[in-house]
Design a protein around this motif. Structure first.
Motif, PDB file in Angstrom:
ATOM      1  N   GLU A  38       1.047  -1.396   0.282  1.00 22.05           N
ATOM      2  CA  GLU A  38       0.236  -0.241   0.007  1.00 22.05           C
ATOM      3  C   GLU A  38       0.743   1.428  -0.230  1.00 22.05           C
ATOM      4  OE1 GLU A  38      -3.497   1.825   2.963  1.00 22.05           O
ATOM      5  OE2 GLU A  38      -3.545  -0.572   2.919  1.00 22.05           O
ATOM      6  N   GLU A  39       2.065   1.019   1.022  1.00 19.91           N
ATOM      7  CA  GLU A  39       2.944   2.444   1.025  1.00 19.91           C
ATOM      8  C   GLU A  39       3.613   2.546  -0.310  1.00 19.91           C
ATOM      9  OE1 GLU A  39       5.949   2.714   3.989  1.00 19.91           O
ATOM     10  OE2 GLU A  39       4.724   2.279   5.069  1.00 19.91           O
ATOM     11  N   HIS A  40       3.642   1.353  -0.879  1.00 21.52           N
ATOM     12  CA  HIS A  40       4.338   1.840  -2.242  1.00 21.52           C
ATOM     13  C   HIS A  40       3.692   2.083  -3.658  1.00 21.52           C
ATOM     14  CE1 HIS A  40       7.265   0.179  -5.689  1.00 21.52           C
ATOM     15  NE2 HIS A  40       6.205   0.107  -5.917  1.00 21.52           N
ATOM     16  N   SER A  41       2.594   1.752  -3.178  1.00 20.59           N
ATOM     17  CA  SER A  41       1.632   2.018  -4.569  1.00 20.59           C
ATOM     18  C   SER A  41       0.989   3.555  -3.957  1.00 20.59           C
ATOM     19  CB  SER A  41      -0.156   0.988  -4.551  1.00 20.59           C
ATOM     20  OG  SER A  41      -1.283   1.805  -4.626  1.00 20.59           O
ATOM     21  N   SER A  42       1.277   4.024  -2.884  1.00 23.88           N
ATOM     22  CA  SER A  42       0.995   5.297  -2.299  1.00 23.88           C
ATOM     23  C   SER A  42       2.254   6.469  -2.831  1.00 23.88           C
ATOM     24  CB  SER A  42       0.965   5.117  -1.156  1.00 23.88           C
ATOM     25  OG  SER A  42       0.810   7.123  -0.574  1.00 23.88           O
ATOM     26  N   TYR A  43       3.638   5.921  -2.555  1.00 24.38           N
ATOM     27  CA  TYR A  43       4.579   6.403  -3.438  1.00 24.38           C
ATOM     28  C   TYR A  43       4.944   6.724  -4.742  1.00 24.38           C
ATOM     29  CZ  TYR A  43       6.417   6.166   0.795  1.00 24.38           C
ATOM     30  OH  TYR A  43       7.477   6.457   2.532  1.00 24.38           O
ATOM     31  N   LYS A  44       4.148   5.370  -5.265  1.00 21.33           N
ATOM     32  CA  LYS A  44       4.151   5.380  -7.327  1.00 21.33           C
ATOM     33  C   LYS A  44       3.460   6.981  -7.520  1.00 21.33           C
ATOM     34  CE  LYS A  44       6.985   2.442  -8.443  1.00 21.33           C
ATOM     35  NZ  LYS A  44       8.049   2.516  -9.973  1.00 21.33           N
ATOM     36  N   LYS A  45       1.563   7.166  -7.191  1.00 19.18           N
ATOM     37  CA  LYS A  45       1.053   8.175  -7.186  1.00 19.18           C
ATOM     38  C   LYS A  45       1.495   9.327  -6.648  1.00 19.18           C
ATOM     39  CE  LYS A  45      -3.111   5.118  -6.185  1.00 19.18           C
ATOM     40  NZ  LYS A  45      -4.254   5.089  -5.556  1.00 19.18           N
ATOM     41  N   GLU A  46       2.214   9.481  -5.595  1.00 19.67           N
ATOM     42  CA  GLU A  46       2.943  10.696  -5.702  1.00 19.67           C
ATOM     43  C   GLU A  46       3.819  10.833  -6.660  1.00 19.67           C
ATOM     44  OE1 GLU A  46       4.310  10.939  -1.198  1.00 19.67           O
ATOM     45  OE2 GLU A  46       2.025  10.527  -1.197  1.00 19.67           O
ATOM     46  N   GLU A  47       4.709  10.082  -7.112  1.00 14.44           N
ATOM     47  CA  GLU A  47       6.072   9.878  -7.819  1.00 14.44           C
ATOM     48  C   GLU A  47       5.418  10.516  -9.305  1.00 14.44           C
ATOM     49  OE1 GLU A  47       9.521   7.622  -9.566  1.00 14.44           O
ATOM     50  OE2 GLU A  47       8.319   6.501  -8.682  1.00 14.44           O
ATOM     51  N   LYS A  48       4.191   9.764  -9.777  1.00 16.60           N
ATOM     52  CA  LYS A  48       3.179  10.305 -10.826  1.00 16.60           C
ATOM     53  C   LYS A  48       2.798  11.667 -11.036  1.00 16.60           C
ATOM     54  CE  LYS A  48      -0.330   8.969 -14.199  1.00 16.60           C
ATOM     55  NZ  LYS A  48      -0.135  10.082 -14.588  1.00 16.60           N
TER      56      LYS A  48
END
Length: 108
Positions: free
Chosen positions: A11-21
Motif C-alpha cells: 500500500e505504501e509502495h502504491s502510494s509512493y508511486k502515485k505521489e511520484e506520478k
C-alpha cells in the motif's frame, strides 16, 4: 503478521508511486509553463524592438519636419520683409510712350 506488514508495504509502495506520478506530472506542467513564458518573453522583446525602431523613425521624421518648418518660416519672414519695402504703384499713370517700346504712329 507478515501478511499484514506485506500488505502495508504494498500500500505504501502504491502510494509512493502515485505521489511520484503526480510529482512528474507537476514537473512536466511546470516545464511546459517555463517554455510558454520564454516564448512570450521572446515575442515581447521582438515587439519592443519593433516599437523602438518605429520610435526612432518617427523621431527622425519629426526632426526633419521641424527643420522644414523652420526653413519655411524663415522664407515666409524674408518674403514678408521684401513685400513691406516695396512701394505700390497703384494710381500712378505712366505715359504710354515711356512704358511701351513701340508706339504706333499714325500715317497721314
Amino acid at each position: 503478521e507478515l501478511e499484514c506488514q506485506s500488505a502495508e508495504l504494498l500500500e505504501e509502495h502504491s502510494s509512493y508511486k502515485k505521489e511520484e506520478k503526480v510529482a512528474r506530472d507537476t514537473l512536466r506542467s511546470l516545464d511546459n509553463e517555463v517554455v510558454r513564458i520564454k516564448a512570450e518573453l521572446a515575442q515581447s522583446r521582438a515587439k519592443e524592438d519593433s516599437h523602438n525602431i518605429k520610435m526612432k523613425i518617427l523621431i527622425s521624421d519629426k526632426l526633419r519636419l521641424e527643420g522644414k518648418v523652420k526653413s519655411l518660416r524663415k522664407r515666409s519672414r524674408v518674403h514678408a520683409e521684401n513685400e513691406m519695402y516695396q512701394v505700390p504703384i497703384v494710381g500712378i499713370r505712366i505715359p504710354s510712350e515711356i512704358c511701351c517700346k513701340h508706339s504706333i504712329q499714325s500715317v497721314d
